[in-house]
Design an enzyme around this catalytic site. Structure first.
Site, PDB file in Angstrom:
ATOM      1  N   GLY A   1       6.061   7.607  -4.831  1.00 57.18           N
ATOM      2  CA  GLY A   1       5.300   7.607  -6.074  1.00 57.18           C
ATOM      3  C   GLY A   1       5.875   6.732  -7.160  1.00 57.18           C
ATOM      4  O   GLY A   1       5.387   6.729  -8.279  1.00 57.18           O
ATOM      5  N   CYS A   2       6.924   5.989  -6.844  1.00 50.48           N
ATOM      6  CA  CYS A   2       7.535   5.086  -7.808  1.00 50.48           C
ATOM      7  C   CYS A   2       6.927   3.701  -7.633  1.00 50.48           C
ATOM      8  O   CYS A   2       6.673   3.273  -6.513  1.00 50.48           O
ATOM      9  CB  CYS A   2       9.041   4.993  -7.547  1.00 50.48           C
ATOM     10  SG  CYS A   2      10.052   5.684  -8.828  1.00 50.48           S
ATOM     11  N   GLN A   3       6.718   3.008  -8.724  1.00 44.85           N
ATOM     12  CA  GLN A   3       6.215   1.643  -8.662  1.00 44.85           C
ATOM     13  C   GLN A   3       7.249   0.726  -8.013  1.00 44.85           C
ATOM     14  O   GLN A   3       6.917  -0.188  -7.286  1.00 44.85           O
ATOM     15  CB  GLN A   3       5.892   1.169 -10.077  1.00 44.85           C
ATOM     16  CG  GLN A   3       5.284  -0.197 -10.160  1.00 44.85           C
ATOM     17  CD  GLN A   3       4.885  -0.527 -11.596  1.00 44.85           C
ATOM     18  OE1 GLN A   3       4.718   0.348 -12.428  1.00 44.85           O
ATOM     19  NE2 GLN A   3       4.736  -1.804 -11.867  1.00 44.85           N
TER      20      GLN A   3
END
Length: 173
Positions: A50-52
């Protein structure tokens, strides 16, 4: 030093800067001091979902205290990581679990992040709690709060039981 004292120091440091451009530059500088993880811990399964950006966290129990390491492929993200490591590394597992993350809002960081980066920040915080539980050997049967934030910045507190490791692994930390 207590977690709350470290958080207060961070808030005071960020208060020195007048603009967010200056604060971003400071975050980038802080990111250069992140204790790197070893290449063996820089595996796909350790990446925070879920991290860019790609973020690889790692934690170890050193004499009863949790020591955090991390790496990222983005300079701003490394700065964010550095704030979390500075706050929670070398602390007692129970203190980490009972700590809040209000200092992130006090410095205005969350409101100056894109939705993807804010989501990534929440996932980093959740991952720290999970790693603290597993590495810090905290096996309490009492519930403890996990302070999360929705995309709109509203608090979304979750109570997790210390003995409920299965639940922690199911929320894709």
């Amino acid at each position: 030093m207590k977690i709350s004292n470290i958080q207060n120091e961070i808030v005071e440091e960020f208060d020195i800067f007048d603009t967010w451009m200056d604060k971003y530059e400071y975050l980038i500088e802080l990111g250069k001091s992140v204790p790197k993880i070893s290449e063996e811990n820089k595996k796909e399964e350790n990446i925070i979902k879920g991290c860019q950006s790609k973020v690889w966290p790692h934690a170890e129990n050193q004499n009863g205290l949790v020591k955090f390491y991390a790496d990222s492929d983005a300079i701003i993200t490394k700065g964010i990581i550095s704030l979390l490591i500075r706050t929670f590394s070398n602390q007692n597992p129970t203190d980490i679990i009972n700590a809040n993350t209000d200092f992130i809002d006090k410095i205005g960081l969350r409101q100056h992040l894109s939705a993807n980066r804010a989501n990534g920040l929440n996932n980093m915080i959740k991952k720290n709690y999970y790693k603290t539980k597993t590495v810090g050997y905290v096996h309490s049967t009492e519930a403890f709060p996990v302070h999360l934030f929705k995309r709109d910045g509203a608090p979304d507190n979750l109570m997790v039981h210390g003995s409920d490791q299965k639940y922690l692994s199911l929320i894709h930390i």
